[in-house]
Design an enzyme around this catalytic site. Structure first.
Site, mmCIF file in Angstrom:
data_model
loop_
_atom_site.group_PDB
_atom_site.id
_atom_site.type_symbol
_atom_site.label_atom_id
_atom_site.label_comp_id
_atom_site.label_asym_id
_atom_site.label_seq_id
_atom_site.Cartn_x
_atom_site.Cartn_y
_atom_site.Cartn_z
ATOM 1 N N TYR A 14 47.618 23.379 56.618
ATOM 2 C CA TYR A 14 47.932 22.009 56.999
ATOM 3 C C TYR A 14 46.820 21.160 56.388
ATOM 4 O O TYR A 14 45.682 21.188 56.854
ATOM 5 C CB TYR A 14 47.920 21.837 58.522
ATOM 6 C CG TYR A 14 49.170 22.283 59.228
ATOM 7 C CD1 TYR A 14 50.376 21.616 59.032
ATOM 8 C CD2 TYR A 14 49.160 23.353 60.113
ATOM 9 C CE1 TYR A 14 51.524 22.009 59.699
ATOM 10 C CE2 TYR A 14 50.297 23.753 60.781
ATOM 11 C CZ TYR A 14 51.476 23.078 60.564
ATOM 12 O OH TYR A 14 52.613 23.469 61.227
ATOM 13 N N THR A 33 52.029 23.371 53.636
ATOM 14 C CA THR A 33 53.081 22.727 54.421
ATOM 15 C C THR A 33 53.076 21.236 54.158
ATOM 16 O O THR A 33 52.049 20.572 54.318
ATOM 17 C CB THR A 33 52.892 23.009 55.917
ATOM 18 O OG1 THR A 33 53.167 24.391 56.157
ATOM 19 C CG2 THR A 33 53.843 22.178 56.763
ATOM 20 N N LYS A 44 55.886 24.531 51.312
ATOM 21 C CA LYS A 44 56.760 24.736 52.472
ATOM 22 C C LYS A 44 57.213 23.399 53.066
ATOM 23 O O LYS A 44 56.424 22.468 53.202
ATOM 24 C CB LYS A 44 56.026 25.532 53.555
ATOM 25 C CG LYS A 44 56.842 25.787 54.823
ATOM 26 C CD LYS A 44 56.041 26.624 55.811
ATOM 27 C CE LYS A 44 56.859 26.965 57.052
ATOM 28 N NZ LYS A 44 57.050 25.785 57.933
ATOM 29 N N HIS A 66 60.986 23.295 59.578
ATOM 30 C CA HIS A 66 59.983 23.500 60.626
ATOM 31 C C HIS A 66 60.650 23.909 61.945
ATOM 32 O O HIS A 66 60.200 23.549 63.034
ATOM 33 C CB HIS A 66 59.169 22.216 60.831
ATOM 34 C CG HIS A 66 57.700 22.441 60.968
ATOM 35 N ND1 HIS A 66 56.818 22.233 59.933
ATOM 36 C CD2 HIS A 66 56.941 22.862 62.011
ATOM 37 C CE1 HIS A 66 55.588 22.493 60.340
ATOM 38 N NE2 HIS A 66 55.641 22.898 61.592
ATOM 39 N N SER A 99 64.157 28.987 59.530
ATOM 40 C CA SER A 99 64.741 28.034 60.482
ATOM 41 C C SER A 99 66.070 28.544 61.015
ATOM 42 O O SER A 99 67.087 28.517 60.310
ATOM 43 C CB SER A 99 64.898 26.626 59.902
ATOM 44 O OG SER A 99 63.626 26.069 59.569
ATOM 45 N N GLY A 100 66.037 29.049 62.247
ATOM 46 C CA GLY A 100 67.250 29.442 62.945
ATOM 47 C C GLY A 100 67.668 30.884 62.782
ATOM 48 O O GLY A 100 68.725 31.276 63.292
#
Length: 369
Positions: free
Chosen positions: A145, A171, A240, A264, A296-297
């Protein structure tokens, strides 16, 4: 249970008997304190995008192939010059000490034990060096980050290099924090120090809300930042938070060694697309020039299969692995990966695919309900 600053941390260390990954959420809720669980599980605003991440996998269907002479499918794969036992990797998820007293150290052990790839976060509960050492030589990436303070960035990147990470994940979709109502309702503040903040210049993270943590983050990130990190580290840099072909091309043009399709986990831009719905367009834009990571998911082996068949080279999971961590420590993390890998093998068999390379070329039907 261990207790730090009044916060109870799981000390579970056991193999899990898993029916399916979605069932782990309710089990983890029973042992992770309310504020910590809300931080882990929550998305932004009314969580439309978070839920869309799951429903998007119904937009494509797998073509069954029965007369393919397939048995014992193989999940080994090679990406970024790394030989892995599974195409499923650990996403860089923050503050895993909220789920377990050993945090990222146990996650790294669990991922290494299944031959997978671990990504650790800037906002980890354990240090870069300790997390890397826990992997005992297994490959790891470090996720940055980016801070407004370049000296702070250099400190993190220097330690990541010393720890032997194989790549940096930058990210770019978290220059501000999403409006996460779970954290607001729970008045959530991080009860556990973040090792990478403690060691350097920005406090330890304990007692702060997510907004305060993100306030130190760089709010302007562009292709020049990608180039700067590549030049500084001489490591592959993966970008990312890519959700458009345009951003993918910017990243590759700046020298990125990979693009990481992710929203995210529905925690940032609510109302944006499900990551799976943009994966194919991003992969087509990249056109094989660099590997593509997707998250994601993801909750099922069929999700992994569909992502690989839509252009991903690696598929990452976050929340399910953290639930496994809370329930069983390193063994719990390994149980999550093994279960998902077992589901993937079943799908590969029924879809007539022997290898991960075969999966990448498998046809999918595009159907929207």
């Amino acid at each position: 249970m261990a207790i730090i600053n009044g916060y109870e941390q799981s000390e579970n260390e056991k193999e899990l008997d898993i029916l399916n990954l979605p069932s782990l959420e309710a089990q983890a809720k029973e042992i992770i304190p309310k504020g910590g669980f809300g931080y882990i599980v929550g998305g932004s605003e009314d969580e439309w995008t978070l839920h869309a991440n799951r429903s998007a996998f119904t937009h494509k269907q797998i073509v069954p192939k029965a007369l393919s002479n397939i048995e014992n499918p193989l999940t080994d794969t090679s990406v970024f010059g790394l030989n892995l036992k599974t195409p499923i990797m650990m996403a860089p998820a923050a503050a895993q000490g909220l789920a377990h007293v050993k945090g990222e150290v146990d996650t790294a052990k669990g991922v290494a034990s299944v031959g997978g790839l671990m990504a650790q976060s800037t906002y980890s509960s354990t240090s870069i060096a300790d997390t890397a050492a826990a992997g005992d030589g297994a490959p790891q990436f470090f996720q940055l980050y980016m801070s407004k303070d370049w000296t702070f960035n250099e400190s993190l990147l220097d330690e990541a290099k010393r720890a032997g990470v194989k790549a940096i994940i930058l990210t770019v979709d978290a220059t501000v924090d999403g409006y996460r109502e779970e954290d607001i309702v729970n008045h959530f503040q991080f009860p556990i120090p973040m090792a990478n903040l403690t060691k350097f210049s920005e406090g330890d993270g304990a007692g702060k809300g997510i907004g305060e943590i993100y306030a130190a983050a760089a709010q302007k990130i562009g292709p020049d930042d990608v180039r700067r990190i590549i030049e500084y580290t001489d490591l592959p840099v993966i970008v990312k938070g890519i959700e458009s072909a345009e951003d993918a091309l910017y990243a590759v043009g700046a020298g990125a060694a990979g693009v990481y399709v992710s929203n995210h986990g529905g925690r940032q831009l609510n109302g944006g697309p499900a990551s799976f719905d943009v994966l194919e367009d991003v992969a087509k834009a990249v056109h094989g020039r660099v590997p593509v990571i997707f998250d994601s998911g993801v909750r099922r082996g069929s999700d992994v299969f569909k992502a690989l068949a839509s252009g991903a080279d690696l598929v990452a999971i976050g929340r399910p692995a953290i639930y496994g961590l809370a329930l069983g420590g390193a063994q719990g993390v390994a149980s999550v990966f093994n279960h998902l890998n077992d589901e993937l093998k079943i799908i590969m068999q029924l879809a007539g695919t022997q290898t991960i390379e075969d999966v990448k070329h498998a046809p999918l039907l595009n159907i929207r309900y």
